[in-house]
Design an enzyme around this catalytic site. Structure first.
Site, mmCIF file in Angstrom:
data_model
loop_
_atom_site.group_PDB
_atom_site.id
_atom_site.type_symbol
_atom_site.label_atom_id
_atom_site.label_comp_id
_atom_site.label_asym_id
_atom_site.label_seq_id
_atom_site.Cartn_x
_atom_site.Cartn_y
_atom_site.Cartn_z
ATOM 1 N N LYS A 55 0.837 -2.104 -0.177
ATOM 2 C CA LYS A 55 -0.306 -0.420 -0.235
ATOM 3 C C LYS A 55 0.899 1.295 0.299
ATOM 4 O O LYS A 55 1.628 0.781 0.759
ATOM 5 C CB LYS A 55 -0.592 -0.132 1.661
ATOM 6 C CG LYS A 55 -2.382 1.316 1.554
ATOM 7 C CD LYS A 55 -3.103 0.553 2.264
ATOM 8 C CE LYS A 55 -4.132 2.025 2.614
ATOM 9 N NZ LYS A 55 -4.913 1.939 3.808
ATOM 10 N N SER B 273 -9.806 1.915 2.864
ATOM 11 C CA SER B 273 -9.066 2.769 2.272
ATOM 12 C C SER B 273 -7.693 1.602 1.351
ATOM 13 O O SER B 273 -6.933 2.443 -0.011
ATOM 14 C CB SER B 273 -7.734 3.871 3.010
ATOM 15 O OG SER B 273 -7.523 2.794 3.969
ATOM 16 N N SER C 178 -10.646 -0.298 7.058
ATOM 17 C CA SER C 178 -9.241 -0.203 5.558
ATOM 18 C C SER C 178 -9.158 -0.837 4.998
ATOM 19 O O SER C 178 -9.106 -0.884 4.003
ATOM 20 C CB SER C 178 -8.468 1.519 5.234
ATOM 21 O OG SER C 178 -9.442 2.333 5.542
#
Lengths: 477, 484
Positions: B76, B151, B175
């Protein structure tokens, strides 16, 4: 109307840890800009603070020395504001729960003792520095100082004059250096002071509106800035005006205080506990460990010097004003094995005088403890007189060797041989018939003339006591 | 078709010498290139990936390979990566090359994993649809007009589309779990303090936690084994030994007590999701588990509590993005204040600004007690609910998200509806507990449904074991979206 000033001081003492309070970067002063700022200090994305336990140790040291409460649990909070030299946009400090609370210091002003309360002492990180020169209308940022540990020591509003404020500040300054937690260097900003000043009609309980004086970086300026501010506030009040609560800067060049931009003080710092740092938990064992490292504190040392060495309170006070000088003195007494008062006179007199003249610290003295002791031993065993000793001291200061070497090389050994002194006296008396007559006719003050001539004839080396004694015997009574 | 294989399978193939890491990495790079329309990645560094693959192959030759050596992984774009762009999905950091490695990155490097690229995400991890990214939304591989969740939407899409076998995510309010549910993969948010946050760009420091996103629980166990552990650089990381998560995967579930909180099955839960979750519970019963009905009475307070605390912390955490030292700076300004204002007005997107405003407000003098302090008290109540619940059960189960993936743009004008997506995941972060989402079916539109598992503190091994046993008897996790 009689006005009473009310003063409280906030001192920021930079702690002498090797690395920063929340990062591993060095705290050394004076490195090239931004060479001692690591990722954490710069506030890069993702970095986290890690508490340097040495800073806590030092805070506890102070807390114990001022008889304060050491909080077993204290909390780091974020103080949020924007400034270019504040890398994270917040300063990590302690807000609701500081590490040290409720201590006190005793000061002495005009012969009277007074206790000043210390509300709290809390740990926090310093910001970087904004450099406004040399950048052609731009501002440079140096983050070397960012995250340097500070102990903010906040007094109660217990002081009633600039003199008391200075006495408190000096006492605190002496203490942090004794504890070896701060170098006390005011020029380099490692011991900084803000003063909260207000005035109120004498006798009234309620406090007046205060102003906060910033940027006062010497004892002299503290005195002047507070006095100026007291006068200014009295003028305002007597002129029918009101004192505004504000932050004022002391302008040392003009000797005045003036308000800082009002924008700066409209800050809402939005304090909240820093989620990156668990509470600082100190157990009894930790605190006891720190207690064991406490040195003898100035007051105790002073009392001991009076007791053990038979010194006056004044002399003891001068000798203990720094730990280094006190240590020097005690080592010299031991090494010289002589009258402690004699040693005190040399340390307070000639040594301090020479150091002051050349603006040197005792640690930088060219005359070591052993050298001074060697000199004092020669005075004590009458090898040289006190007067000659001053010349030997001067020679030692100028690195001409130790006392014995200098005495030998310059032939300064005192003449104590009675026959030799008699011979000198006989010559002087033979060569001064007029003065001998004067003495005989009752003018006893010519005695000094004879002593002077004998000493001169001996190049200062004759033992003065013996000269006196033999002269007295030779002259008709 | 090596790309459809799990981490464990690819690792076995590498070990057996069926292919090299360089070949595997090349295949993943090609797939990533073919499926750029997903917008799953912000940065793909082929050169770096192939160099790492080369090193991994050499390491294997020397006999020094571990289970992840040579396996391509996506990170990420919230984890700082030395020498690589680390944007957090924001214009503010769109030009920021990190000068250091996050602890998670360092650990994957040490394990010999290949870093294929950095995945797209909601800006500063604030969002549940990946639509707040400065680099544009990510598409759900199951349906191109649906969101992947957020997210960690880029990581979820990349694993779902089999561009990489596994990726990392971070989870502040859901997330990792919510995009795992919406994309049909396995995601684990560890106990707060299990994985180091050092170098993981902060959103809400007391809630953020990194974790693995993978096809299977077994792969999640392999990744967590690398990621977990005490880090002296993170004062909130816990100094507890890391168990062997793989070794306990097959433990028997007989007598397992599953707690079902009534609040997780009430109003607002999509019927098809409820049906799938109930069916999954039945599977567990068949594996010997028992069901305990219980209540988490303060669950309804979790979302309001979270939307005070997380923005409060974020408002402070994001103060460092001021245009002074790194990152975006407005090109024109008149003075310092103007520079700050323009930089932050231009550098941050609408959702981030909204949360900074909320958080600043909640911490302001005069409001602090009513908002921040009150929310802290609620947080303790919510944690206490779980403590009591775990006296009666070993694991709590329920839906991960109230619905399946919604359409791109469907909720962008309605932040509150968007926030309610995380209604079942947020309490877990507030309590600091570990939580997982595993695939448990599909709705009538063909969109995946996630089952959430919530465990005791540091009970990740148990969660992985429970998830793995389910995956032994179901195949939801093996389904691949058409066209991939």
């Amino acid at each position: 109307m009689k006005w009473e000033p009310v003063i409280g001081l906030e001192v920021h003492a930079q702690l002498l840890t090797k690395s920063k309070i929340f990062s591993a970067a060095s705290t050394r002063y004076g490195a090239a800009p931004n060479t001692q700022a690591c990722a954490v200090d710069i506030g890069l994305p993702g970095v986290l603070p890690v508490m340097n336990i040495e800073a806590a140790r030092m805070a506890v040291k102070l807390g114990l020395a001022i008889g304060a409460t050491i909080n077993r649990q204290s909390v780091f909070a974020r103080k949020n504001y924007f400034y270019p030299d504040l890398p994270k946009g917040y300063q990590i400090s302690q807000y609701e729960l500081p590490v040290v609370e409720q201590g006190h210091l005793t000061i002495e002003v005009d012969g009277r003792e007074k206790t000043v309360g210390i509300t709290r002492a809390h740990l926090e990180e310093d910001a970087g520095k904004s450099l406004h020169e040399d950048f052609h209308g731009m501002t440079g940022i140096d983050l070397n100082r960012a995250s340097t540990p500070l102990l903010e020591i906040v007094s109660e509003p217990d002081m009633r004059s600039a003199k008391e404020a200075v006495a408190y500040l000096k006492k605190l300054h002496e203490l942090v250096r004794y504890l070896e937690i701060c170098d006390g260097n005011m020029q380099e900003g490692s011991f900084r002071c803000d003063a909260n000043v207000s005035v109120r009609p004498k006798g009234r309980e309620q406090l007046g509106t205060r102003s906060e004086l910033k940027n006062i970086n010497s004892f002299k300026f503290i005195d002047k800035a507070i006095d100026y501010e007291i006068e200014r506030q009295i003028d305002v009040l007597e002129g029918g005006g009101k004192v505004v609560q504000e932050t004022r800067l002391y302008d040392a060049a003009k000797g005045v205080t003036r308000p800082m931009r009002s924008k700066e003080e409209a800050n809402d710092y939005r304090y909240f506990p820093d989620p990156d740092l668990p509470p600082l938990v100190l157990d009894d064992a930790f605190i006891e460990d720190v207690r064991k490292t406490l040195p003898e504190l100035p007051e105790a040392k002073r009392a001991r010097f009076v007791q053990d060495y038979g010194l006056s309170a004044y002399d003891a006070g001068v000798l203990t004003s720094t730990r280094e000088m006190a240590d020097y003195y005690e080592q010299a007494v031991e090494a010289a094995n002589a009258d402690p008062k004699l040693v005190a006179n040399w340390v307070i007199g000639d040594l301090s005088g020479y150091l002051n003249k050349e603006n040197k610290e005792i640690a930088d003295s060219p005359i070591t403890v052993e050298m001074l002791a060697g000199l004092i031993r020669r005075i004590a065993d009458k090898t040289i007189s006190g007067k000659i000793a001053k010349d030997v001291f001067d020679a030692m200061w100028n690195e001409q060797g130790d006392a014995d070497t200098i005495i030998e090389n310059k032939g300064l050994r005192q003449i104590t041989d009675e026959g030799a002194i008699e011979k000198l006296i006989d010559e002087v008396l033979a060569n001064s018939p007029t003065q001998v007559e004067q003495y005989k006719s009752g003018q006893e003050k010519v005695f000094g003339y004879f002593v002077g001539r004998v000493m001169k004839a001996s190049k200062g080396k004759a033992n003065p006591q013996q000269v006196n004694k033999i002269l007295k015997a030779k002259l008709p009574g | 078709m090596i790309h459809t294989k799990t981490v464990a399978e690819q690792s076995a193939a590498l070990r057996a010498g069926e292919l090299s890491s360089t070949e595997l990495t090349q295949a993943c790079l090609e797939r990533t290139e073919q499926h750029r329309e997903l917008n799953a990645f912000i940065t793909v560094d082929a050169e770096r990936a192939l160099a790492q693959a080369g090193v991994a192959d050499e390491r294997r030759t020397r006999g020094e390979a571990g289970p992840l050596t040579g396996v391509p992984i996506a990170q990420k774009d919230i984890f700082c990566t030395d020498g690589m762009l680390t944007t957090c999905g924001s214009r503010m950091l769109s030009n920021f090359t990190a000068p250091y490695d996050a602890t998670v990155i360092r650990k994957f490097n040490e394990a010999g994993a290949v870093l294929l690229g950095k995945t797209n995400m909601d800006e500063f991890a604030m969002g549940s649809s990946n639509e707040t990214s400065f680099f544009g939304p990510v598409k759900n591989p199951w349906q191109a007009d649906a969101v992947p969740g957020g997210s960690s939407g880029g990581s979820a899409a990349a694993v779902t589309a089999r561009l990489v076998p596994a990726a990392t995510g971070t989870d502040t309010g859901g997330s990792i779990r919510q995009p795992a549910a919406l994309c049909g993969i396995t995601g684990l948010k560890p106990t707060y303090g299990r994985v180091s946050r050092y170098g993981m760009t902060a959103f809400a420091s007391s809630l953020d936690q990194g974790g693995p996103m993978a096809q299977t629980a077994e792969d999640a166990a392999l990744l967590l084994g690398v990621m977990a552990g005490f880090d002296p650089r993170d004062s909130t990381s816990m100094d507890k030994p890391v168990p062997d998560y793989v070794q306990s995967l097959n433990h028997d579930l007989k007598g397992l007590r599953i707690g079902l909180p009534e609040e997780y099955f009430g109003e607002g839960l999509n019927a098809e999701v409820a049906t799938a979750v109930n069916a999954a519970i039945e599977v567990y019963r068949s594996l010997g588990a028992e069901v305990v009905r219980l209540s988490l009475p303060n669950s309804n307070l979790a979302v309001p509590c979270y939307y005070v605390l997380a923005p409060a912390e974020a408002s402070s955490n994001l103060s460092r993005y001021d245009g002074v030292r790194y990152g975006y700076r407005a090109p024109e300004y008149t003075d310092l204040t103007d520079m700050y204002e323009k930089t932050r007005a231009q550098g941050f997107g609408a959702e981030v600004k909204r949360r900074i405003m909320i958080g600043t407000y909640a911490l302001s003098a005069g409001y602090y007690d009513a908002y921040y302090l009150k929310a802290q008290k609620l947080r303790r109540l919510i944690a206490e609910d779980f403590r009591q619940a775990f006296e009666a059960c070993d694991v709590i189960m329920g839906p991960t998200s109230p619905s399946t993936a919604f359409r791109l743009g469907e909720m962008t004008d309605d932040p509150v509806s968007m926030y309610l997506n995380d209604i079942y995941t947020i309490p877990v972060n507030l309590a600091g507990l570990p939580g997982m989402s595993i695939p448990a079916g599909f709705d009538s539109k063909g969109l995946p449904i996630g089952l959430q598992l919530i465990g005791q503190y540091f009970d990740e091994a148990r969660l992985l074991n429970i998830a793995h046993r389910y995956q032994q008897v179901t195949d939801w996790h093996k389904r691949i979206p058409p066209g991939f």
